[in-house]
Design an enzyme around this catalytic site. Structure first.
Site, PDB file in Angstrom:
ATOM      1  N   ASN A 215      55.013 -60.644  67.132  1.00 25.35           N
ATOM      2  CA  ASN A 215      55.524 -61.385  65.968  1.00 25.35           C
ATOM      3  C   ASN A 215      56.845 -62.047  66.354  1.00 25.35           C
ATOM      4  O   ASN A 215      57.350 -61.869  67.460  1.00 25.35           O
ATOM      5  CB  ASN A 215      55.667 -60.455  64.758  1.00 25.35           C
ATOM      6  CG  ASN A 215      56.610 -59.311  65.040  1.00 25.35           C
ATOM      7  OD1 ASN A 215      57.796 -59.514  65.233  1.00 25.35           O
ATOM      8  ND2 ASN A 215      56.083 -58.100  65.105  1.00 25.35           N
ATOM      9  N   ILE A 312      55.908 -45.845  61.294  1.00 25.71           N
ATOM     10  CA  ILE A 312      56.999 -45.019  61.841  1.00 25.71           C
ATOM     11  C   ILE A 312      57.965 -44.626  60.726  1.00 25.71           C
ATOM     12  O   ILE A 312      58.370 -43.471  60.599  1.00 25.71           O
ATOM     13  CB  ILE A 312      57.731 -45.780  62.966  1.00 25.71           C
ATOM     14  CG1 ILE A 312      56.704 -46.236  64.020  1.00 25.71           C
ATOM     15  CG2 ILE A 312      58.800 -44.913  63.606  1.00 25.71           C
ATOM     16  CD1 ILE A 312      57.225 -47.264  64.999  1.00 25.71           C
ATOM     17  N   LYS A 348      56.830 -45.554  51.008  1.00 25.06           N
ATOM     18  CA  LYS A 348      57.218 -45.065  52.338  1.00 25.06           C
ATOM     19  C   LYS A 348      58.032 -43.778  52.262  1.00 25.06           C
ATOM     20  O   LYS A 348      58.176 -43.082  53.251  1.00 25.06           O
ATOM     21  CB  LYS A 348      58.037 -46.132  53.071  1.00 25.06           C
ATOM     22  CG  LYS A 348      57.315 -47.471  53.197  1.00 25.06           C
ATOM     23  CD  LYS A 348      57.000 -47.791  54.616  1.00 25.06           C
ATOM     24  CE  LYS A 348      56.418 -49.179  54.747  1.00 25.06           C
ATOM     25  NZ  LYS A 348      56.039 -49.502  56.113  1.00 25.06           N
TER      26      LYS A 348
HETATM   27  O1  C5P Z   1      55.054 -52.067  55.686  1.00 22.35           O
HETATM   28  P1  C5P Z   1      56.059 -53.036  56.153  1.00 22.35           P
HETATM   29  O2  C5P Z   1      55.818 -53.469  57.587  1.00 22.35           O
HETATM   30  O3  C5P Z   1      56.335 -54.207  55.274  1.00 22.35           O
HETATM   31  O4  C5P Z   1      57.413 -52.189  56.130  1.00 22.35           O
HETATM   32  C1  C5P Z   1      58.560 -52.615  56.741  1.00 22.35           C
HETATM   33  C2  C5P Z   1      59.410 -51.420  57.120  1.00 22.35           C
HETATM   34  O5  C5P Z   1      58.622 -50.395  57.679  1.00 22.35           O
HETATM   35  C3  C5P Z   1      60.416 -51.775  58.173  1.00 22.35           C
HETATM   36  O6  C5P Z   1      61.543 -50.962  57.964  1.00 22.35           O
HETATM   37  C4  C5P Z   1      59.690 -51.424  59.470  1.00 22.35           C
HETATM   38  O7  C5P Z   1      60.599 -51.151  60.507  1.00 22.35           O
HETATM   39  C5  C5P Z   1      58.916 -50.200  59.057  1.00 22.35           C
HETATM   40  N1  C5P Z   1      57.629 -50.032  59.736  1.00 22.35           N
HETATM   41  C6  C5P Z   1      57.458 -49.004  60.627  1.00 22.35           C
HETATM   42  N2  C5P Z   1      56.245 -48.788  61.226  1.00 22.35           N
HETATM   43  C7  C5P Z   1      55.192 -49.593  60.943  1.00 22.35           C
HETATM   44  C8  C5P Z   1      55.357 -50.663  60.043  1.00 22.35           C
HETATM   45  C9  C5P Z   1      56.581 -50.854  59.459  1.00 22.35           C
HETATM   46  O8  C5P Z   1      58.422 -48.277  60.892  1.00 22.35           O
HETATM   47  N3  C5P Z   1      54.016 -49.390  61.541  1.00 22.35           N
END
Ligand code: C5P
Length: 404
Positions: A215, A312, A348
């Site tokens: 990305n 994560i 989350k």
């Molecule tokens: O679900 P989304 O990608 O929109 O969430 C964004 C947040 O979740 C950010 O803080 C990103 O670093 C974290 N994230 C993560 N692991 C993932 C997807 C997102 O830690 N697989």
């Protein structure tokens, strides 16, 4: 840089242990730079160290007597080795050789340097330097882990060409990086003594050995946050995907490529007092990525099957005892920013969400500025549009307030 910045180590006493390795020549430069910044440097030269740099150069540059031998009775009369080890504000080991680290990990005290390091109650910063194979050897890996859990801090080694002709991690950090790490450790800031994890950058999910899905994250906001936290005195562990922006100096950098590697790295560096998840982690990875390059076949397009990556942020937010006290996530949204980010915070299980509108018209993704809304248990707080550095500094101040 301002004069104030240059004198950040004013009045600090650094005990510099110079181990025996070719990188010892950089210790001479380090002495000059430390003194320029106002620190006094008391040098300790190991027997092997004196094969690489002379006691005369070290004492001329430091303006101090060079301590070399444990059984030098004059030294014991003037200053015992115990006192020598404790009278400093910081002990820097540069270069920290495989041998010296092995001695430290095992608690050996068979010369002045190892005895000082065993006797000390002062913070210790090690700048390792060695051949790439020695750095990668399981024994050195074990020793580094043991020393980290004993509270020893590390700067470097860096990746690059080595004096022995090989390439890889093992080059000693540059004097400027060692100084940035020393300043962070000696900082009297509100986050002194706090350990903070920051994830940053994109992830790359392989399709085959040469192709990947990624990305547009540049890593700019995560890097600025790590720098701001270190500026307030935090010990920062920076877990980063392949970002455009170079990681800040003075922080521990762990480089990863994929989301799975990022999760593994995050779990291995915890516990921490706070964790900031600024990385743009890929939501999916290619199921069974090919070990060999996919061939172009006329009329037959490859069908990529995906599987979900671990979340994560959600994983760390849901941890039991090891959960950082403060977990902060990001939400990059293109519509109903506050509604979506508020729902994301609940989903989350994190404490705060920093939400921003990344619609192309805002110019935020890849740009210098950010306009964020901080979402906490108390509701949403809009911050005015400001530079990513200012967002980082404001967030770091809020984190310091929350951990106080
Ligand atoms: O679900 P989304 O990608 O929109 O969430 C964004 C947040 O979740 C950010 O803080 C990103 O670093 C974290 N994230 C993560 N692991 C993932 C997807 C997102 O830690 N697989």
């Amino acid at each position: 840089m301002s004069n104030a910045g240059e004198r950040m180590l004013s009045g600090k006493r650094v005990l510099l242990v110079i181990g025996g390795g070719i990188a010892a020549y950089k210790a001479l430069e380090l002495i000059r730079r430390l003194r320029e910044r106002g620190a006094s440097v008391t040098p300790v030269l190991t027997r092997a160290g004196s094969e690489f740099v002379t006691p005369l150069s070290v004492s001329a540059l430091s303006g101090q007597k060079v301590f070399r031998d444990l059984f030098d009775l004059t030294d014991e009369a003037e200053m015992g080795h115990i006192e020598l080890s404790r009278s400093a504000d910081l002990i820097v080991i540069a270069p920290a050789t495989a041998d010296l680290m092995a001695k430290m990990a095992a608690g050996l005290a068979d010369d002045l340097a190892s005895t000082l390091l065993l006797a000390t109650d002062t913070a210790v910063l090690a700048a390792p330097a060695m051949n790439v194979r020695m750095w990668g050897h399981p024994a050195t890996r074990r020793n580094v882990e043991a020393l980290k859990s004993d509270g020893i801090r590390f700067v470097g080694p860096n990746q690059g060409d080595m004096a022995c002709g090989e390439f890889g991690p093992g080059r000693m950090a540059e004097p400027a990086e060692i100084i940035a790490a020393a300043e962070a450790m000696l900082s009297q800031g509100p986050l002194a003594g706090r350990r903070v994890l920051v994830t940053s950058g994109p992830t790359q999910e392989p399709i085959d050995p040469v192709r990947y899905i990624a990305n547009r994250s540049s890593g700019a906001q995560g890097t600025a946050i790590a720098r701001a936290l270190a500026g307030l005195g935090a010990e920062v562990v920076f877990v980063t995907g392949p970002a455009d922006v170079a990681p800040p100096e003075g922080v521990e950098v762990v480089r990863v490529n994929t989301a799975c590697e990022m999760l593994e790295a995050v779990q291995s560096v915890l516990p921490a007092d706070a964790a900031i998840f600024a990385a743009a982690v890929a939501d999916w990875r290619v199921k069974s990525a090919s070990d060999s390059k996919l061939k172009k076949k006329p009329g037959a397009l490859p069908a990529l099957e995906f599987e979900e990556n671990p979340d994560i942020l959600a994983t760390v937010s849901g941890m039991g005892q090891e959960r950082p006290v403060l977990v902060v996530g990001f939400a990059a949204e293109t519509d109903d920013v506050i509604g979506n980010a508020t729902a994301k915070r609940a989903r989350k299980g994190c404490d705060w969400i920093l939400a921003n509108d990344v619609s192309p018209a805002t110019g935020i993704m890849g740009g210098q500025e950010n306009a964020v809304t901080l979402i906490t248990a108390d509701g949403a707080e809009d911050w005015p549009r400001m530079s990513k550095r200012e967002v980082a500094e404001r967030l770091a101040q809020r984190i310091a307030g929350a951990l106080a």
